[in-house]
Enzyme design. Structure first.
Site, PDB file in Angstrom:
ATOM      1  N   TRP A 194       0.838  -1.208   0.000  1.00 29.68           N
ATOM      2  CA  TRP A 194       0.000   0.000   0.000  1.00 29.68           C
ATOM      3  C   TRP A 194       0.875   1.262   0.000  1.00 29.68           C
ATOM      4  CZ3 TRP A 194       0.457   3.414   4.138  1.00 29.68           C
ATOM      5  CH2 TRP A 194       1.089   2.916   5.281  1.00 29.68           C
ATOM      6  N   GLU A 221       7.755   8.905  13.641  1.00 26.08           N
ATOM      7  CA  GLU A 221       7.935   8.250  12.336  1.00 26.08           C
ATOM      8  C   GLU A 221       8.750   9.136  11.395  1.00 26.08           C
ATOM      9  OE1 GLU A 221       7.113   5.231  11.460  1.00 26.08           O
ATOM     10  OE2 GLU A 221       5.624   4.581  12.918  1.00 26.08           O
ATOM     11  N   GLU A 247       9.123   1.977   6.138  1.00 26.75           N
ATOM     12  CA  GLU A 247       8.834   2.874   7.257  1.00 26.75           C
ATOM     13  C   GLU A 247       8.486   4.293   6.785  1.00 26.75           C
ATOM     14  OE1 GLU A 247       8.499   2.716  10.479  1.00 26.75           O
ATOM     15  OE2 GLU A 247       8.909   0.588  10.728  1.00 26.75           O
ATOM     16  N   HIS A 263       4.964   5.589   6.687  1.00 29.35           N
ATOM     17  CA  HIS A 263       4.160   5.826   7.896  1.00 29.35           C
ATOM     18  C   HIS A 263       4.055   7.314   8.229  1.00 29.35           C
ATOM     19  CE1 HIS A 263       5.428   1.493   9.197  1.00 29.35           C
ATOM     20  NE2 HIS A 263       4.658   1.520   8.138  1.00 29.35           N
ATOM     21  N   GLU A 265       9.559  -2.273  17.483  1.00 25.44           N
ATOM     22  CA  GLU A 265       8.562  -2.543  16.440  1.00 25.44           C
ATOM     23  C   GLU A 265       7.265  -3.041  17.066  1.00 25.44           C
ATOM     24  OE1 GLU A 265       8.689  -1.715  13.368  1.00 25.44           O
ATOM     25  OE2 GLU A 265      10.793  -1.577  12.826  1.00 25.44           O
ATOM     26  N   THR A 319       5.499  -0.042  18.655  1.00 22.55           N
ATOM     27  CA  THR A 319       4.787   0.816  17.690  1.00 22.55           C
ATOM     28  C   THR A 319       3.561   0.089  17.127  1.00 22.55           C
ATOM     29  OG1 THR A 319       6.411   0.168  16.021  1.00 22.55           O
ATOM     30  CG2 THR A 319       6.655   2.348  16.959  1.00 22.55           C
ATOM     31  N   ASP A 322       2.277  -3.186   9.272  1.00 18.31           N
ATOM     32  CA  ASP A 322       3.690  -3.109   8.854  1.00 18.31           C
ATOM     33  C   ASP A 322       4.602  -3.352  10.054  1.00 18.31           C
ATOM     34  OD1 ASP A 322       2.838  -2.344   6.333  1.00 18.31           O
ATOM     35  OD2 ASP A 322       3.971  -0.459   6.285  1.00 18.31           O
ATOM     36  N   GLU A 323       4.283  -2.685  11.165  1.00 19.27           N
ATOM     37  CA  GLU A 323       5.146  -2.786  12.355  1.00 19.27           C
ATOM     38  C   GLU A 323       5.196  -4.243  12.840  1.00 19.27           C
ATOM     39  OE1 GLU A 323       6.594  -0.144  12.398  1.00 19.27           O
ATOM     40  OE2 GLU A 323       5.383   1.659  12.743  1.00 19.27           O
ATOM     41  N   HIS A 382       7.631  -6.109  10.742  1.00 16.35           N
ATOM     42  CA  HIS A 382       9.002  -5.721  11.108  1.00 16.35           C
ATOM     43  C   HIS A 382       9.418  -6.377  12.426  1.00 16.35           C
ATOM     44  CE1 HIS A 382       8.359  -1.771   8.627  1.00 16.35           C
ATOM     45  NE2 HIS A 382       8.432  -2.848   7.875  1.00 16.35           N
TER      46      HIS A 382
HETATM   47 FE   LIG Z   1       8.537   0.160  12.546  1.00 16.18          FE
HETATM   48 FE   LIG Z   2       6.725   2.980  11.557  1.00 13.50          FE
END
Ligand SMILES: [Fe+2]
Ligand SMILES: [Fe+2]
Length: 334
Positions: free
Chosen positions: A33, A76, A116, A119, A169, A172, A201-202, A205
């Site tokens: 995305w 971020e 990242e 974000h 990670e 977050t 996403d976090e 990660h």
């Molecule tokens: Fe992250």
């Molecule tokens: Fe992030």
């Protein structure tokens, strides 16, 4: 062999798996995305209706909420600090005598940074369109934070850095997810979706970094354990530890931001403890064998740490007084 040399050898060995980790935990550019997927398309005829909707939905959200969203966004946006820090780790090689000599660790750091970077972009654009915050003050805070950098207590050691990133990670993931839940409760679907997708996403990660550590545990268990203990003894500081408002001293905004996050229940001491429990259990440190005496002691310390921290946390109350930030006007409108 000197400790640093062993670390370099381990980093070289694990590096062989890093391309596989990139394929497994990161998503190619054409499939992932982008911020504009979640924001109004300003090329549309009726773009203004979407912006009006954002501004209407934004009216329902309270003061602490905006403070936390702003500080999350600024955190971020300080990504240059994190990328340069990770690029400086022992074992990462971002260039050589000729082009294309980056090693797989450098490739990881670049690809992770690429993900990242979306974000801060997403949240920045949302905040700008919401009309609820003073963007110029926020932009000054971001520039200050990048100027001020951070010191997360890892040095250039990859073992300590990967403990930090595993922890952070997941932290977050939790905080973006909670902000999304609060937005959803107030009927703000667009923001809820943004926060959720960022949290996703976090999570990927987190799963990658905890895997790096798990793999290092297989090669160098005692040193990995000691690095883990050292990081937890020092406490995991937040990447925005030095955040400030314009005209104020370095780090002066951090405590008030953190108190707002605790009041909202977005990220609390209990979350910190829970993350430690999760890491202890994923790395199965209770089952680890062939440790040195010192590493055995470190393991025992880490096993006891969550309960000990919980007893202390029970006795500490979160301050209830709201600090007035330059980022957000008292009634939320400017
Ligand atoms: Fe992250
Ligand atoms: Fe992030």
């Amino acid at each position: 062999m000197a400790l640093e040399n062993v670390r370099l050898e381990v980093m070289k060995t694990v590096e062989k798996s890093v391309d596989g980790f990139i394929d497994k935990y990161l998503i190619p550019v054409d499939d992932i995305w982008q911020p504009t997927d979640l924001l109004p398309n300003l090329q549309n005829e009726n773009y203004n209706e979407e912006i009006i909707q954002i501004r209407e939905e934004a009216k329902e959200l309270g003061y602490d909420f905006w403070v936390v969203l702003v500080a999350d966004m600024v955190t971020e946006e300080a990504l240059p600090t994190y990328e340069s820090w990770l690029m400086d780790m022992e074992g990462v090689k971002q260039h050589g005598a000729s082009r294309g000599e980056q090693n797989s660790w450098a490739k990881w750091v670049r690809h992770w940074t690429g993900e990242e970077n979306r974000h801060g972009d997403t949240l920045n654009k949302y905040l700008y369109l919401s009309g609820r915050v003073d963007m110029r003050e926020i932009e000054k805070t971001t520039q200050h934070l990048i100027n001020d950098g951070f010191d997360i207590g890892t040095g250039r050691d990859p073992y300590r850095n990967f403990v930090y990133t595993s922890f952070q990670e997941l932290a977050t993931n939790i905080s973006h997810k909670r902000v999304g839940q609060l937005a959803k409760k107030k009927g703000n679907k667009m923001l809820a979706k943004m926060c959720n997708i960022i949290a996703g996403d976090e999570m990927r990660h987190y799963m990658a970094y905890r895997e790096f550590v798990k793999t290092i545990f297989e090669h160098d268990p005692s040193e990995m354990m000691l690095a883990f203990q050292d990081m937890m003894k020092k406490k995991i500081v937040m990447p925005a530890q030095f955040i400030r408002e314009s005209g104020d001293d370095i780090a002066s905004a951090f405590e008030n931001f953190s108190n707002a996050a605790q009041r909202l229940g977005v990220y609390t001491t209990y979350d910190y403890i829970e993350i430690l429990r999760k890491l202890n259990s994923y790395w199965e440190i209770d089952k680890m064998t062939s440790l040195t005496d010192e590493a055995e002691k470190a393991r025992d310390y880490l096993m006891k740490m969550p309960d000990r921290m919980a007893r202390i946390a029970d006795r500490i109350a979160v301050p209830q007084d709201q600090h007035q930030f330059k980022w957000v006007a008292p009634n939320g409108t400017l």
